[in-house]
Design a protein around this motif. Sequence first.
Motif, PDB file in Angstrom:
ATOM      1  N   LYS A  72     -26.962 -31.650 124.196  1.00 13.72           N
ATOM      2  CA  LYS A  72     -27.006 -30.294 124.726  1.00 13.72           C
ATOM      3  C   LYS A  72     -26.641 -29.246 123.691  1.00 13.72           C
ATOM      4  O   LYS A  72     -26.820 -28.060 123.919  1.00 13.72           O
ATOM      5  N   GLN A  73     -26.112 -29.676 122.547  1.00 14.91           N
ATOM      6  CA  GLN A  73     -25.681 -28.729 121.536  1.00 14.91           C
ATOM      7  C   GLN A  73     -26.889 -28.194 120.780  1.00 14.91           C
ATOM      8  O   GLN A  73     -27.870 -28.894 120.559  1.00 14.91           O
ATOM      9  N   LYS A  74     -26.801 -26.961 120.362  1.00 17.89           N
ATOM     10  CA  LYS A  74     -27.882 -26.325 119.605  1.00 17.89           C
ATOM     11  C   LYS A  74     -27.439 -26.199 118.160  1.00 17.89           C
ATOM     12  O   LYS A  74     -26.508 -25.469 117.848  1.00 17.89           O
ATOM     13  N   GLY A  75     -28.098 -26.926 117.263  1.00 20.03           N
ATOM     14  CA  GLY A  75     -27.774 -26.831 115.856  1.00 20.03           C
ATOM     15  C   GLY A  75     -28.443 -25.622 115.238  1.00 20.03           C
ATOM     16  O   GLY A  75     -29.399 -25.074 115.766  1.00 20.03           O
ATOM     17  N   PHE A  76     -27.946 -25.197 114.066  1.00 20.64           N
ATOM     18  CA  PHE A  76     -28.501 -24.010 113.419  1.00 20.64           C
ATOM     19  C   PHE A  76     -29.902 -24.290 112.903  1.00 20.64           C
ATOM     20  O   PHE A  76     -30.799 -23.475 113.025  1.00 20.64           O
ATOM     21  N   TYR A  77     -30.126 -25.447 112.314  1.00 21.76           N
ATOM     22  CA  TYR A  77     -31.455 -25.771 111.816  1.00 21.76           C
ATOM     23  C   TYR A  77     -31.868 -27.189 112.173  1.00 21.76           C
ATOM     24  O   TYR A  77     -32.927 -27.649 111.801  1.00 21.76           O
ATOM     25  N   GLU A 105     -40.876 -28.661 118.224  1.00 24.67           N
ATOM     26  CA  GLU A 105     -39.900 -28.978 119.272  1.00 24.67           C
ATOM     27  C   GLU A 105     -38.956 -27.804 119.521  1.00 24.67           C
ATOM     28  O   GLU A 105     -38.583 -27.526 120.669  1.00 24.67           O
ATOM     29  N   THR A 106     -38.575 -27.099 118.464  1.00 28.18           N
ATOM     30  CA  THR A 106     -37.676 -25.957 118.626  1.00 28.18           C
ATOM     31  C   THR A 106     -38.363 -24.826 119.376  1.00 28.18           C
ATOM     32  O   THR A 106     -37.761 -24.173 120.234  1.00 28.18           O
ATOM     33  N   TYR A 167     -46.015 -14.595 120.758  1.00 30.22           N
ATOM     34  CA  TYR A 167     -45.039 -13.564 120.416  1.00 30.22           C
ATOM     35  C   TYR A 167     -43.789 -14.149 119.766  1.00 30.22           C
ATOM     36  O   TYR A 167     -42.907 -13.404 119.330  1.00 30.22           O
ATOM     37  N   MET A 168     -43.686 -15.490 119.687  1.00 33.45           N
ATOM     38  CA  MET A 168     -42.480 -16.137 119.185  1.00 33.45           C
ATOM     39  C   MET A 168     -42.640 -16.490 117.711  1.00 33.45           C
ATOM     40  O   MET A 168     -43.661 -17.012 117.293  1.00 33.45           O
ATOM     41  N   LYS A 169     -41.591 -16.199 116.945  1.00 31.36           N
ATOM     42  CA  LYS A 169     -41.631 -16.461 115.516  1.00 31.36           C
ATOM     43  C   LYS A 169     -40.261 -16.882 115.025  1.00 31.36           C
ATOM     44  O   LYS A 169     -39.246 -16.334 115.432  1.00 31.36           O
ATOM     45  N   VAL A 170     -40.241 -17.896 114.138  1.00 30.61           N
ATOM     46  CA  VAL A 170     -39.002 -18.297 113.476  1.00 30.61           C
ATOM     47  C   VAL A 170     -39.275 -18.433 111.982  1.00 30.61           C
ATOM     48  O   VAL A 170     -40.375 -18.795 111.571  1.00 30.61           O
ATOM     49  N   ASN A 204     -34.271 -16.293 110.791  1.00 26.57           N
ATOM     50  CA  ASN A 204     -34.702 -15.205 111.660  1.00 26.57           C
ATOM     51  C   ASN A 204     -35.394 -15.845 112.855  1.00 26.57           C
ATOM     52  O   ASN A 204     -36.545 -16.258 112.770  1.00 26.57           O
ATOM     53  N   VAL A 205     -34.658 -15.993 113.952  1.00 23.32           N
ATOM     54  CA  VAL A 205     -35.177 -16.634 115.150  1.00 23.32           C
ATOM     55  C   VAL A 205     -35.382 -15.578 116.222  1.00 23.32           C
ATOM     56  O   VAL A 205     -34.412 -14.926 116.636  1.00 23.32           O
TER      57      VAL A 205
END
Length: 247
Positions: A72-77, A105-106, A167-170, A204-205
């Motif tokens: 359930k944890q969200k890692g930075f990368y 997946e992200t 519209y989504m960009k990382v 930049n997420v």
Amino acid sequence: MKKIFYVLAISFFPLIGKAQYCNLHQYATLIYVNSNRETNETRFDTVAVSSVTRKGDNTWVEQSPSNPTAKKQKGFYDGNNTVKYVYQPNGVTNRILIDEKWGVETMRQLKEELDSYQNNATESNQDFNEQLADAERHKGAITIPLKADAVKGEKIPDGEYSLKAGYMKVSFKLSDGEYEGFEKVTVPAGTFDCLKVSYKIKANVLYLPQTQYITQWYAQGIGLVKEEIANKKKELTQTRLLVAADK
């Protein structure tokens, strides 16, 4: 049975004599304690070597969280905290921080979170999956070569990755990477001779910029032993220490 064992032994024979900075034993487990100074939280994560496969001359290793809390944890990368290594015949272990699969997946995870937050689907899953399938939207990768012959002060290659779907960009950029030599490090799991690396990640997420300074210690035959993460002001915010590991 003996014949199968012989074939497996032959296939992995080239790995002997050149130690790798990861655990090559499938189903082996590593336990970490993670401390977050910003939220004043501490948790234990159990990570398992979920896959060890040969592709040509390289050995691909994936480590995945095996306890529900870690998942359930969200890692930075690291996305869902899946850790990837590629061990090469020349003895270099490449730690893959971000690749195309990570991005897909992200993006799916981010869309699910947004849809849940807005209580409706922003666009159909079919359209979104078609956008993710467009390979031209995936650019670059970020990898750290872990080398037993690394020279202190030697630079780690920069890396960039970006992905756009609707519209989504990382986007991510690794810079200021450096090998900081070899150190003897003591953590709850014991004392290890480690390769120390440091680098900066700018992310930049969804148009929300973030910068982190990361220092890591890797031990041969195990992988990550210790990690420290600092914020843009270089203030220590997170630590990760190895508690136990199968060797």
